[in-house]
Structures are given as C-alpha cells and as structure tokens.
Design an enzyme around this catalytic site. Structure first.
Site, short mmCIF file in Angstrom:
data_model
loop_
_atom_site.label_atom_id
_atom_site.label_comp_id
_atom_site.label_asym_id
_atom_site.label_seq_id
_atom_site.Cartn_x
_atom_site.Cartn_y
_atom_site.Cartn_z
N LYS A 38 34.98 44.52 22.37
CA LYS A 38 34.50 46.98 22.43
C LYS A 38 33.04 45.96 22.83
O LYS A 38 32.36 45.65 22.27
CB LYS A 38 35.27 47.29 21.98
CG LYS A 38 36.67 47.33 21.81
CD LYS A 38 37.22 48.64 20.98
CE LYS A 38 39.19 48.30 20.97
NZ LYS A 38 39.87 49.45 20.47
N ARG A 42 47.63 39.91 18.64
CA ARG A 42 46.88 40.91 17.50
C ARG A 42 47.26 40.69 15.54
O ARG A 42 46.24 41.48 14.60
CB ARG A 42 48.95 41.62 17.43
CG ARG A 42 48.71 42.25 19.04
CD ARG A 42 47.76 43.53 19.04
NE ARG A 42 48.25 44.69 18.21
CZ ARG A 42 48.09 46.06 19.21
NH1 ARG A 42 46.64 45.88 19.81
NH2 ARG A 42 48.95 47.16 18.13
N HIS A 81 39.86 44.74 21.22
CA HIS A 81 41.17 45.54 21.35
C HIS A 81 42.23 44.23 21.81
O HIS A 81 42.03 42.83 22.32
CB HIS A 81 41.06 46.76 23.15
CG HIS A 81 42.20 46.76 23.69
ND1 HIS A 81 43.23 47.50 23.59
CD2 HIS A 81 42.97 46.08 24.99
CE1 HIS A 81 44.06 47.49 23.90
NE2 HIS A 81 43.93 46.66 24.42
N ASN A 131 36.12 49.12 15.91
CA ASN A 131 37.47 48.28 15.56
C ASN A 131 37.15 46.93 16.58
O ASN A 131 37.91 46.21 16.48
CB ASN A 131 38.32 48.76 15.45
CG ASN A 131 39.03 49.19 16.58
OD1 ASN A 131 38.68 49.04 17.31
ND2 ASN A 131 40.30 49.63 16.51
N ARG A 158 38.93 42.81 12.64
CA ARG A 158 38.54 43.51 11.93
C ARG A 158 38.54 43.72 10.85
O ARG A 158 36.98 44.58 10.27
CB ARG A 158 39.84 45.02 12.64
CG ARG A 158 39.63 44.83 13.92
CD ARG A 158 40.90 45.60 14.92
NE ARG A 158 41.29 45.97 16.04
CZ ARG A 158 42.52 46.35 15.93
NH1 ARG A 158 43.47 46.71 16.00
NH2 ARG A 158 42.07 47.53 17.27
N GLU A 180 47.80 45.82 31.28
CA GLU A 180 46.48 45.67 31.10
C GLU A 180 45.65 44.72 32.08
O GLU A 180 44.72 44.56 32.76
CB GLU A 180 45.48 45.85 29.61
CG GLU A 180 46.43 46.74 29.00
CD GLU A 180 46.60 47.04 27.64
OE1 GLU A 180 45.67 45.74 26.72
OE2 GLU A 180 46.72 48.16 27.38
N TYR A 201 43.62 54.03 28.06
CA TYR A 201 44.05 54.42 26.97
C TYR A 201 45.07 55.43 27.17
O TYR A 201 45.04 56.22 26.65
CB TYR A 201 42.97 54.38 26.48
CG TYR A 201 42.24 53.62 25.90
CD1 TYR A 201 43.15 52.82 25.12
CD2 TYR A 201 40.69 53.58 25.56
CE1 TYR A 201 42.67 51.68 24.07
CE2 TYR A 201 40.17 52.29 24.31
CZ TYR A 201 40.71 51.51 23.71
OH TYR A 201 40.25 50.59 23.22
P1 DAT Z 1 44.97 48.86 18.39
O1 DAT Z 1 43.60 49.37 19.05
O2 DAT Z 1 45.45 48.41 17.42
O3 DAT Z 1 46.20 48.70 19.77
P2 DAT Z 1 46.23 51.71 19.13
O4 DAT Z 1 46.21 51.81 20.40
O5 DAT Z 1 46.81 52.86 18.10
O6 DAT Z 1 45.53 50.69 17.91
O7 DAT Z 1 44.37 53.17 19.45
C1 DAT Z 1 43.77 52.12 20.16
C2 DAT Z 1 42.24 52.85 20.04
O8 DAT Z 1 41.97 54.33 19.30
C3 DAT Z 1 41.71 52.06 18.45
O9 DAT Z 1 41.45 50.91 18.78
C4 DAT Z 1 40.70 53.03 17.96
C5 DAT Z 1 41.24 54.48 18.25
N1 DAT Z 1 42.15 54.52 17.41
C6 DAT Z 1 42.69 54.40 16.77
N2 DAT Z 1 43.51 55.26 16.08
C7 DAT Z 1 43.15 56.18 15.83
C8 DAT Z 1 42.08 57.43 15.10
N3 DAT Z 1 43.18 58.22 14.51
N4 DAT Z 1 40.92 58.12 14.69
C9 DAT Z 1 39.84 57.39 16.21
N5 DAT Z 1 40.79 56.73 16.63
C10 DAT Z 1 41.37 56.49 16.20
MG MG Z 2 46.66 49.54 21.40
#
Ligand code: DAT
Ligand code: MG
Length: 148
Positions: free
Chosen positions: A9, A85, A115, A112, A102, A126, A49
């Site tokens: 990222k 993951r 991705h 974080n 992370r 994706e 997203y």
């Molecule tokens: P991941 O990236 O582990 O697949 P995700 O798909 O649930 O996680 O969310 C996508 C991204 O969105 C994640 O990397 C960071 C952001 N994100 C997730 N939950 C969040 C939250 N509660 N507040 C702010 N950003 C968040």
């Molecule tokens: Mg995700």
C-alpha cells in the site's frame, strides 16, 4: 498452481518496505508472476474495495489507497492465498502477531502496509482488476524442485 494478488500500500511504498515484503514471499518459496508500481484511480479503488462500500471508513480507505503509488503483485505457489494472509497478519496491526508483515511494520488499521486477496474468488477478481493477461508471466523456476 494457485495465484494471489498482493499489494504494498502507499504507506509501505513511502516507508521503503517494497524490498522487505518481496523478500519474504521470495524466501518462502513463492514465485513472482507479475508486478508493477502504479497509482490507483478512484474508480479502480472503489471497485477493488467494493465489498466495503457501506462501511463508515470507505471514503478514507479510497482516499488512502489512491494517495500515492502502490506496488501491485501476483504471486504463485501452493496454498499461496491463505499462506500470504497468514504472513500478512491480522487486519489491525495492533492485533497482528510479531513475525507477520503487519505485526512487524504496522501501527494502525488505516495504514496496514499490505493488501492480500482473502479467497480464490477474490484472488481471481483482483488479479483481473489490476493485471492484463499479457502482464502475467508464466515461467519455470529452477528452485521449484528444491521447494516442492
Ligand atoms: P484486509 O485488508 O485484512 O483484507 P478488510 O478487507 O476487512 O481487511 O478491510 C480492507 C481494509 O480496510 C483494511 O486493510 C484496512 C481498512 N479497514 C478495515 N477495517 C477498518 C476499520 N475498522 N477502520 C478503518 N479502516 C479499516
Ligand atoms: Mg480484505
């Protein structure tokens, strides 16, 4: 062989973590099948997203992921989707174990570092969003006999 989509990222790029992250997946034994430095358009970010469209952080997420270059990659190998993951660690770096990307390099959920696709369906989706078929390289690596 299974493929996944991984992306350093904008925070990871700015913090000089591309090499460190590539190194981990190379050292594990995965094979790089595609990679490019790019700036994500607003449209691609919203699409990528899309599952989070209704979440309160969606706007911030799109702003962040489009805020600077990302390093997009396709990696290949046995069980690479789940293993990547696991190597990334939990979404919130505060909860991610030490030894994960992370856990080692992140501080907050909004930044974080990396991705990674979370299922075979999202990997296919994706990879298709970010890479043309002509950007995915199919080749044999000589170390595979020593890995599998
Ligand atoms: P991941 O990236 O582990 O697949 P995700 O798909 O649930 O996680 O969310 C996508 C991204 O969105 C994640 O990397 C960071 C952001 N994100 C997730 N939950 C969040 C939250 N509660 N507040 C702010 N950003 C968040
Ligand atoms: Mg995700």
């Amino acid at each position: 062989m299974e493929k996944t989509f991984l992306m350093v990222k904008p925070d990871g790029v700015q913090r000089n973590l591309i090499g460190e992250i590539v190194k981990r997946f190379e050292a594990k034994g995965f094979k790089l099948a595609g990679a490019k430095l790019m700036v994500i358009s607003d449209e691609l970010a919203q699409n990528h997203y899309g599952e989070h469209k209704e979440r309160p952080f969606f706007g911030e997420l799109v702003d962040f992921i489009t805020s600077g270059p990302v390093f997009a990659m396709v990696w290949e190998g046995q069980n690479v989707i789940q293993t990547a993951r696991d190597m990334m660690g939990k979404t919130n770096p505060q909860e991610a174990a030490s030894g994960t990307i992370r856990g080692d390099f992140g501080m907050t959920v909004g930044k974080n570092v990396i991705h990674g696709s979370d299922s075979p369906e999202s990997a296919e989706r994706e990879i298709g969003l970010f890479f043309g078929e002509d950007e995915i390289v199919s080749y044999t690596k000589q170390d595979s006999a020593w890995i599998y």
